[in-house]
Write an enzyme that holds these catalytic residues in place. Structure first.
Site, PDB file in Angstrom:
ATOM      1  N   SER A   1     -57.379  -2.479  33.644  1.00 34.51           N
ATOM      2  CA  SER A   1     -58.107  -3.523  32.911  1.00 34.51           C
ATOM      3  C   SER A   1     -59.138  -4.162  33.833  1.00 34.51           C
ATOM      4  O   SER A   1     -59.822  -5.099  33.448  1.00 34.51           O
ATOM      5  CB  SER A   1     -57.112  -4.599  32.455  1.00 34.51           C
ATOM      6  N   ASN A   2     -59.218  -3.665  35.067  1.00 30.79           N
ATOM      7  CA  ASN A   2     -60.011  -4.334  36.093  1.00 30.79           C
ATOM      8  C   ASN A   2     -61.289  -3.527  36.395  1.00 30.79           C
ATOM      9  O   ASN A   2     -61.239  -2.469  37.035  1.00 30.79           O
ATOM     10  CB  ASN A   2     -59.132  -4.463  37.352  1.00 30.79           C
TER      11      ASN A   2
ATOM     12  N   LYS B   1     -61.984  -2.557  40.061  1.00 30.46           N
ATOM     13  CA  LYS B   1     -61.248  -1.375  40.542  1.00 30.46           C
ATOM     14  C   LYS B   1     -61.976  -0.103  40.113  1.00 30.46           C
ATOM     15  O   LYS B   1     -62.097   0.844  40.887  1.00 30.46           O
ATOM     16  CB  LYS B   1     -59.835  -1.343  39.965  1.00 30.46           C
TER      17      LYS B   1
ATOM     18  N   ASP C   1     -51.767   0.342  41.456  1.00 33.85           N
ATOM     19  CA  ASP C   1     -51.237  -1.008  41.590  1.00 33.85           C
ATOM     20  C   ASP C   1     -51.460  -1.446  43.026  1.00 33.85           C
ATOM     21  O   ASP C   1     -51.242  -0.671  43.954  1.00 33.85           O
ATOM     22  CB  ASP C   1     -49.749  -1.066  41.236  1.00 33.85           C
ATOM     23  N   SER C   2     -51.931  -2.667  43.183  1.00 33.50           N
ATOM     24  CA  SER C   2     -52.284  -3.107  44.533  1.00 33.50           C
ATOM     25  C   SER C   2     -51.898  -4.556  44.740  1.00 33.50           C
ATOM     26  O   SER C   2     -51.554  -5.266  43.797  1.00 33.50           O
ATOM     27  CB  SER C   2     -53.789  -2.920  44.752  1.00 33.50           C
TER      28      SER C   2
ATOM     29  N   PHE D   1     -63.530  -9.311  44.006  1.00 37.99           N
ATOM     30  CA  PHE D   1     -62.616  -9.990  43.091  1.00 37.99           C
ATOM     31  C   PHE D   1     -61.374 -10.436  43.855  1.00 37.99           C
ATOM     32  O   PHE D   1     -61.257 -10.193  45.070  1.00 37.99           O
ATOM     33  CB  PHE D   1     -62.238  -9.056  41.928  1.00 37.99           C
TER      34      PHE D   1
ATOM     35  N   TYR E   1     -58.623 -11.674  46.018  1.00 38.16           N
ATOM     36  CA  TYR E   1     -58.532 -12.365  47.314  1.00 38.16           C
ATOM     37  C   TYR E   1     -59.680 -12.011  48.259  1.00 38.16           C
ATOM     38  O   TYR E   1     -59.652 -12.394  49.430  1.00 38.16           O
ATOM     39  CB  TYR E   1     -57.173 -12.033  47.965  1.00 38.16           C
TER      40      TYR E   1
ATOM     41  N   HIS F   1     -58.475  -0.411  51.032  1.00 34.83           N
ATOM     42  CA  HIS F   1     -57.171   0.214  50.761  1.00 34.83           C
ATOM     43  C   HIS F   1     -57.266   1.218  49.611  1.00 34.83           C
ATOM     44  O   HIS F   1     -56.640   2.261  49.631  1.00 34.83           O
ATOM     45  CB  HIS F   1     -56.157  -0.887  50.444  1.00 34.83           C
TER      46      HIS F   1
HETATM   47  P1  ITT Z   1     -54.750  -3.329  36.424  1.00 29.79           P
HETATM   48  O1  ITT Z   1     -55.099  -3.411  34.985  1.00 29.79           O
HETATM   49  O2  ITT Z   1     -55.263  -2.091  37.101  1.00 29.79           O
HETATM   50  O3  ITT Z   1     -53.265  -3.539  36.676  1.00 29.79           O
HETATM   51  P2  ITT Z   1     -55.046  -5.808  37.895  1.00 29.79           P
HETATM   52  O4  ITT Z   1     -56.206  -6.593  38.400  1.00 29.79           O
HETATM   53  O5  ITT Z   1     -54.023  -6.541  37.059  1.00 29.79           O
HETATM   54  O6  ITT Z   1     -55.581  -4.534  37.114  1.00 29.79           O
HETATM   55  P3  ITT Z   1     -52.942  -5.227  39.789  1.00 29.79           P
HETATM   56  O7  ITT Z   1     -51.880  -5.433  38.756  1.00 29.79           O
HETATM   57  O8  ITT Z   1     -52.852  -4.037  40.674  1.00 29.79           O
HETATM   58  O9  ITT Z   1     -54.381  -5.154  39.132  1.00 29.79           O
HETATM   59  O10 ITT Z   1     -53.029  -6.559  40.612  1.00 29.79           O
HETATM   60  C1  ITT Z   1     -53.542  -6.542  41.864  1.00 29.79           C
HETATM   61  C2  ITT Z   1     -53.991  -7.933  42.259  1.00 29.79           C
HETATM   62  O11 ITT Z   1     -54.049  -7.932  43.683  1.00 29.79           O
HETATM   63  C3  ITT Z   1     -55.398  -8.203  41.753  1.00 29.79           C
HETATM   64  O12 ITT Z   1     -55.399  -8.908  40.540  1.00 29.79           O
HETATM   65  C4  ITT Z   1     -55.980  -9.023  42.895  1.00 29.79           C
HETATM   66  O13 ITT Z   1     -55.617 -10.361  42.735  1.00 29.79           O
HETATM   67  C5  ITT Z   1     -55.258  -8.447  44.121  1.00 29.79           C
HETATM   68  N1  ITT Z   1     -56.046  -7.348  44.710  1.00 29.79           N
HETATM   69  C6  ITT Z   1     -55.731  -6.026  44.768  1.00 29.79           C
HETATM   70  N2  ITT Z   1     -56.718  -5.311  45.347  1.00 29.79           N
HETATM   71  C7  ITT Z   1     -57.679  -6.201  45.637  1.00 29.79           C
HETATM   72  C8  ITT Z   1     -58.965  -6.077  46.193  1.00 29.79           C
HETATM   73  O14 ITT Z   1     -59.490  -4.910  46.543  1.00 29.79           O
HETATM   74  N3  ITT Z   1     -59.679  -7.193  46.337  1.00 29.79           N
HETATM   75  C9  ITT Z   1     -59.191  -8.383  45.974  1.00 29.79           C
HETATM   76  N4  ITT Z   1     -58.004  -8.590  45.425  1.00 29.79           N
HETATM   77  C10 ITT Z   1     -57.239  -7.496  45.244  1.00 29.79           C
END
Ligand code: ITT
Length: 202
Positions: free
Chosen positions: A14-15, A18, A81-82, A156, A158, A185
């Site tokens: 949803s991002n 990403k 997932d991150s 986005f 952090y 990452h």
């Molecule tokens: P999905 O739909 O792909 O799940 P999401 O944004 O909810 O999108 P995650 O569940 O993997 O993604 O949540 C990861 C969170 O970690 C994300 O919302 C950020 O707050 C943080 N994060 C992960 N990677 C990041 C990055 O490259 N830069 C900044 N924040 C990051």
């Protein structure tokens, strides 16, 4: 034997950030990263709570495949997932990164770290991917430290407080998409995916 490179990999996320980063990272292999929404607009999956990023990514891709494998027509699929893992906070927010970002936010993390000498942290990206036959999983890491001052407007999550160790002292939010992608990452996990499949290197 190198495998045939797929032209398209569908990304269930949803991002949009990403998606943009994965597209940028894979562009020199001429692999298009497309949103899964392009072929299936409503896919709802349950995200398991409190587990590792790897567990979450694997659970999500299994659920997505159950719902739409027939619509993929042999195309590839990935889920990621991150999270941000801060050492002085015992790895918090970690798997709760998304929730913590929408509640206490980056300023909340800064507050928790004020007065703490150890600002080290790392991002983790876990990717599960489907190559038309089976699911495989890879992980990428980016070490860095937390800035108590928010800097930059790009990216986005952090990114305004994360300074990657391999960078030039700027936060990810102060970098262009190309600069962040060179260090992130997510790119490291995508590189592992490419290596695993024995593609020509990125
Ligand atoms: P999905 O739909 O792909 O799940 P999401 O944004 O909810 O999108 P995650 O569940 O993997 O993604 O949540 C990861 C969170 O970690 C994300 O919302 C950020 O707050 C943080 N994060 C992960 N990677 C990041 C990055 O490259 N830069 C900044 N924040 C990051």
């Amino acid at each position: 034997m190198p495998r045939k490179i797929p032209e398209v990999i569908f990304f269930h996320t949803s991002n949009q950030h990403k998606l943009n980063e994965a597209s940028q990272a894979m562009s020199n292999l001429h692999i298009k990263i497309r949103s899964l929404k392009d072929i299936s607009s409503r896919i709802s999956v349950i995200e398991p709570q409190g587990e590792s990023c790897a567990h979450v990514a694997h659970s999500k891709i299994t659920q997505v495949l159950d719902l739409i494998e027939d619509k993929l027509n042999g195309n590839w699929l990935m889920v990621e997932d991150s999270g941000l893992f801060v050492n002085a906070l015992g790895g918090f927010p970690g798997v709760y990164s998304s929730y913590v970002h929408t509640t206490i936010g980056v300023k909340g993390i800064v507050k928790l770290l004020e007065g703490n000498g150890d600002k080290s942290a790392q991002y983790i990206s876990s990717i599960s991917f489907w190559d038309g036959k089976r699911i495989q999983s890879v992980e990428g890491y980016c070490k860095g430290r937390i800035s108590l001052e928010l800097k930059g407007d790009a990216g986005f999550g952090y990114d305004p407080i994360f300074i990657p160790e391999a960078g030039n002292g700027q936060t990810f939010s102060e970098m262009t998409l190309m600069e962040k992608t060179a260090l992130s990452h997510r790119t490291m996990a995508l590189k592992r995916m490419v290596e695993k499949l024995n593609f020509p290197s990125m």
